[in-house]
Write a protein that holds these residues in place. Sequence first.
Motif, mmCIF file in Angstrom:
data_model
loop_
_atom_site.group_PDB
_atom_site.id
_atom_site.type_symbol
_atom_site.label_atom_id
_atom_site.label_comp_id
_atom_site.label_asym_id
_atom_site.label_seq_id
_atom_site.Cartn_x
_atom_site.Cartn_y
_atom_site.Cartn_z
ATOM 1 N N ILE A 193 -3.822 3.529 5.366
ATOM 2 C CA ILE A 193 -3.425 2.544 6.166
ATOM 3 C C ILE A 193 -3.292 3.030 7.599
ATOM 4 C CG2 ILE A 193 -1.503 0.893 6.409
ATOM 5 C CD1 ILE A 193 -0.943 1.063 3.345
ATOM 6 N N ALA A 194 -3.999 2.015 8.654
ATOM 7 C CA ALA A 194 -4.099 2.303 9.759
ATOM 8 C C ALA A 194 -3.896 1.121 10.485
ATOM 9 C CB ALA A 194 -5.063 3.242 10.436
ATOM 10 N N VAL A 195 -2.750 0.442 10.609
ATOM 11 C CA VAL A 195 -2.595 -0.846 11.235
ATOM 12 C C VAL A 195 -1.510 -0.755 12.267
ATOM 13 C CG1 VAL A 195 -3.426 -2.061 9.298
ATOM 14 C CG2 VAL A 195 -1.028 -1.758 9.584
ATOM 15 N N ASN A 196 -1.121 -1.809 12.955
ATOM 16 C CA ASN A 196 -0.050 -1.935 13.941
ATOM 17 C C ASN A 196 1.259 -1.462 13.176
ATOM 18 O OD1 ASN A 196 2.253 -3.568 15.136
ATOM 19 N ND2 ASN A 196 0.925 -2.754 16.832
ATOM 20 N N GLY A 197 2.284 -0.750 13.843
ATOM 21 C CA GLY A 197 3.245 -0.153 13.288
ATOM 22 C C GLY A 197 4.041 -1.266 12.668
ATOM 23 N N ALA A 198 4.156 -2.578 13.306
ATOM 24 C CA ALA A 198 4.945 -3.596 13.061
ATOM 25 C C ALA A 198 4.631 -4.130 11.531
ATOM 26 C CB ALA A 198 4.785 -4.598 14.166
ATOM 27 N N TYR A 199 3.184 -3.872 11.218
ATOM 28 C CA TYR A 199 3.029 -4.408 9.842
ATOM 29 C C TYR A 199 2.732 -3.232 8.890
ATOM 30 C CZ TYR A 199 1.782 -8.265 13.207
ATOM 31 O OH TYR A 199 1.859 -8.885 14.180
ATOM 32 N N ALA A 200 2.840 -1.806 9.366
ATOM 33 C CA ALA A 200 2.135 -0.656 8.670
ATOM 34 C C ALA A 200 3.292 -0.544 7.328
ATOM 35 C CB ALA A 200 2.083 0.501 9.334
ATOM 36 N N GLY A 201 4.453 -0.640 7.342
ATOM 37 C CA GLY A 201 5.280 -0.646 6.309
ATOM 38 C C GLY A 201 5.174 -1.640 5.365
ATOM 39 N N ARG A 202 5.119 -2.913 5.814
ATOM 40 C CA ARG A 202 4.764 -3.957 4.721
ATOM 41 C C ARG A 202 3.477 -3.653 3.963
ATOM 42 N NH1 ARG A 202 2.860 -9.371 7.478
ATOM 43 N NH2 ARG A 202 0.979 -8.131 7.562
ATOM 44 N N GLU A 203 2.538 -3.298 4.458
ATOM 45 C CA GLU A 203 1.124 -3.071 3.794
ATOM 46 C C GLU A 203 1.264 -1.676 3.051
ATOM 47 O OE1 GLU A 203 -1.329 -4.937 3.887
ATOM 48 O OE2 GLU A 203 -0.034 -6.269 5.030
ATOM 49 N N ALA A 204 2.054 -0.391 3.501
ATOM 50 C CA ALA A 204 2.523 0.557 2.540
ATOM 51 C C ALA A 204 2.994 0.153 1.262
ATOM 52 C CB ALA A 204 3.085 1.672 3.481
ATOM 53 N N ARG A 205 3.965 -0.710 1.704
ATOM 54 C CA ARG A 205 4.876 -0.932 0.305
ATOM 55 C C ARG A 205 4.005 -1.964 -0.676
ATOM 56 N NH1 ARG A 205 9.968 -1.834 -1.663
ATOM 57 N NH2 ARG A 205 10.688 -0.828 0.374
ATOM 58 N N LYS A 206 2.957 -2.769 -0.181
ATOM 59 C CA LYS A 206 2.250 -3.296 -1.123
ATOM 60 C C LYS A 206 1.222 -2.483 -2.025
ATOM 61 C CE LYS A 206 1.542 -7.643 1.797
ATOM 62 N NZ LYS A 206 0.729 -8.358 2.516
ATOM 63 N N ALA A 207 0.778 -1.428 -1.143
ATOM 64 C CA ALA A 207 0.051 -0.369 -1.760
ATOM 65 C C ALA A 207 0.659 0.426 -2.754
ATOM 66 C CB ALA A 207 -0.355 0.631 -0.824
ATOM 67 N N LEU A 208 2.009 0.817 -2.658
ATOM 68 C CA LEU A 208 2.953 1.439 -3.548
ATOM 69 C C LEU A 208 3.252 0.655 -4.698
ATOM 70 C CD1 LEU A 208 5.499 3.145 -1.156
ATOM 71 C CD2 LEU A 208 3.538 4.282 -2.429
ATOM 72 N N GLU A 209 3.326 -0.748 -4.436
ATOM 73 C CA GLU A 209 3.745 -1.641 -5.506
ATOM 74 C C GLU A 209 2.512 -1.890 -6.542
ATOM 75 O OE1 GLU A 209 5.129 -4.955 -3.554
ATOM 76 O OE2 GLU A 209 7.038 -4.219 -3.421
ATOM 77 N N ASN A 210 1.213 -1.349 -5.862
ATOM 78 C CA ASN A 210 -0.127 -1.712 -6.824
ATOM 79 C C ASN A 210 -0.386 -0.215 -7.209
ATOM 80 O OD1 ASN A 210 -1.678 -4.326 -6.652
ATOM 81 N ND2 ASN A 210 -0.610 -4.072 -4.707
ATOM 82 N N ASP A 211 0.504 0.822 -7.242
ATOM 83 C CA ASP A 211 0.601 2.060 -7.984
ATOM 84 C C ASP A 211 -0.526 2.956 -7.192
ATOM 85 O OD1 ASP A 211 2.592 1.618 -9.887
ATOM 86 O OD2 ASP A 211 1.316 0.578 -11.050
ATOM 87 N N LEU A 212 -0.704 2.729 -5.860
ATOM 88 C CA LEU A 212 -1.547 3.553 -5.097
ATOM 89 C C LEU A 212 -0.651 4.672 -4.261
ATOM 90 C CD1 LEU A 212 -3.542 0.694 -3.643
ATOM 91 C CD2 LEU A 212 -4.335 2.288 -5.449
ATOM 92 N N HIS A 213 -1.112 5.719 -4.338
ATOM 93 C CA HIS A 213 -0.638 6.796 -3.298
ATOM 94 C C HIS A 213 -1.174 6.249 -1.883
ATOM 95 C CE1 HIS A 213 -0.085 9.735 -6.640
ATOM 96 N NE2 HIS A 213 -1.269 9.557 -6.796
ATOM 97 N N VAL A 214 -0.299 6.744 -0.903
ATOM 98 C CA VAL A 214 -0.329 6.115 0.444
ATOM 99 C C VAL A 214 -0.607 7.096 1.424
ATOM 100 C CG1 VAL A 214 0.648 4.814 2.354
ATOM 101 C CG2 VAL A 214 0.617 4.071 -0.179
ATOM 102 N N LEU A 215 -1.646 7.171 2.404
ATOM 103 C CA LEU A 215 -1.651 7.993 3.660
ATOM 104 C C LEU A 215 -1.422 6.905 4.703
ATOM 105 C CD1 LEU A 215 -4.021 10.956 4.515
ATOM 106 C CD2 LEU A 215 -3.127 9.136 6.300
ATOM 107 N N LEU A 216 -0.494 7.011 5.409
ATOM 108 C CA LEU A 216 -0.019 5.985 6.556
ATOM 109 C C LEU A 216 -0.328 6.618 7.800
ATOM 110 C CD1 LEU A 216 1.055 3.306 7.246
ATOM 111 C CD2 LEU A 216 3.391 3.947 6.857
#
Length: 514
Positions: A120-143
């Motif tokens: 995930i490489a988006v603006n910091g204002a949205y990065a946490g939200r997208e990382a949470r979605k990835a985790l909720e879909n059982d994905l490891h995350v590199l933010l």
Amino acid sequence: MSITAVVKKNTYFDSVSLMAISTKANSLDEVKQAFVAMGTEMNKGVLGNLGLLTPELEAAGNGDLMVVVEAREGADADEVLARVEELLQRKASVTGEATITHRTIAAAAQDNPAANLAVIAVNGAYAGREARKALENDLHVLLFSDNVPVEEEIALKELAHEKGLLMMGPDCGTAIINNVALCFGNAVRPGSVGVVAASGTGAQEVSVRIHALGAGVSQLIGTGGRDLSEQVGGIMMIDGIRAFAADPATSVIVLVSKPPAPSVEKKVLAEIATAGKPVVVYFVGGSEEAVVAAGGHFASGSQDAALQAVRLGVNPDAAVEPLDTRRIDEVAALLKPEQRFVRGLFCGGTLCDESMYAMLESGDDVWSNIQKDPGRRLTADSPSTGHTFLDFGDDDFTNGRPHPMIDPSLRLARLVEEAKDPEVAAVVMDFVLGFGAHEDPVGVTLPAIEQAKGIAAEAGRHLEIVGYVLGTDLDTPAPADQIAALQAAGVTVTRSSTETGQFARALARKVKHA
């Protein structure tokens, strides 16, 4: 001055791509300055500080792309803008041919059930939200994104811990997962050494040194730079240690970090006793006594960390050559009495730290933008004084700009300025190769090296420039070619980050007592 600005509505590019595009745009002959970024408040603030913010740009939204080009005198502004837009079209074309675009992480995960990791490489204002979605879909995350609130980082890492997932980041710039480098990384052979790192270039350097010793990396897990802070508490590093402890492909574990918070260091070291495998600890400025007491293997530097790991898990006879001091004597003989100081201009934060801590062993006249001593801490605007070591990848330098591993323009300008100081004996620099970095970091620096040496020569002085090329024989460009180019320009080339610090310290001691 001819400035052209365009806002492309609802046009998104990730931050990694935009950094690369901005660098290529600024390298065009007709371009004096180019700025390609999303229409966030932070980016508009940068444009305002540069005097480039127009009403049209001010009205841009977070999902809009801003393209600002200042053409050189005599150049056609519209033609220059068209060339910059062509770079965007090339990126979009390549992406369109290579991938299927999904509008949400959930859709991407559903369409790719074998995928288990999201970058995930988006603006910091949205990065946490997208990382949470990835985790909720059982994905490891590199933010990769930064500017994520620390409270959000803690919540994400706690969620990942509960789900048995990796939450690498935020501000995680380096990882090697299943022999694939993510974000900034080097081509290293697969092997049995597992690395957990709260430092991007520190992790790169350790992995490159492991490769140079004939061994390889099982996995390299990045944690993000704040993981070992008091607030975050080392959640990802501890999870990384436990993951490697359970991994049959990993025979030895290496921990890498800039100076951690003392209480967190204690928590991390407590994990060593239950790891069931040798654990090498390279915490810059760390305590050998604490590591040994915890049952770990203390590393004094990045080279030592790699060497101990290889000896413990792969080859007990592995060895490195010591520093050859003959060049130090030769350089000292060329310097004037007033040339007493070393200036370090680094792209890598941990590489800067390693040389700075080596120099601190020779005295306290050491200044830096990453100094732990607030009384000797500099800002991006501060002039150099004494022995100065600057991390150009620090937020103070990168605010609104690409990382210096991609765009080294600020460092090149500083090199020329340092050459004007009659007290400077040597300038020390790193050149980081690998995935995500500049395609020719030495080549883009050579004109500034020539100019700096020329300034010193006109003043009747010798200016020693010391360079270290971080990379493996599998990287592009080839380190051997980069080293040859530096040597042809009269640059002294060191063999590791550790040796770079040793050379700087030895030279400073030599001229101090001359």
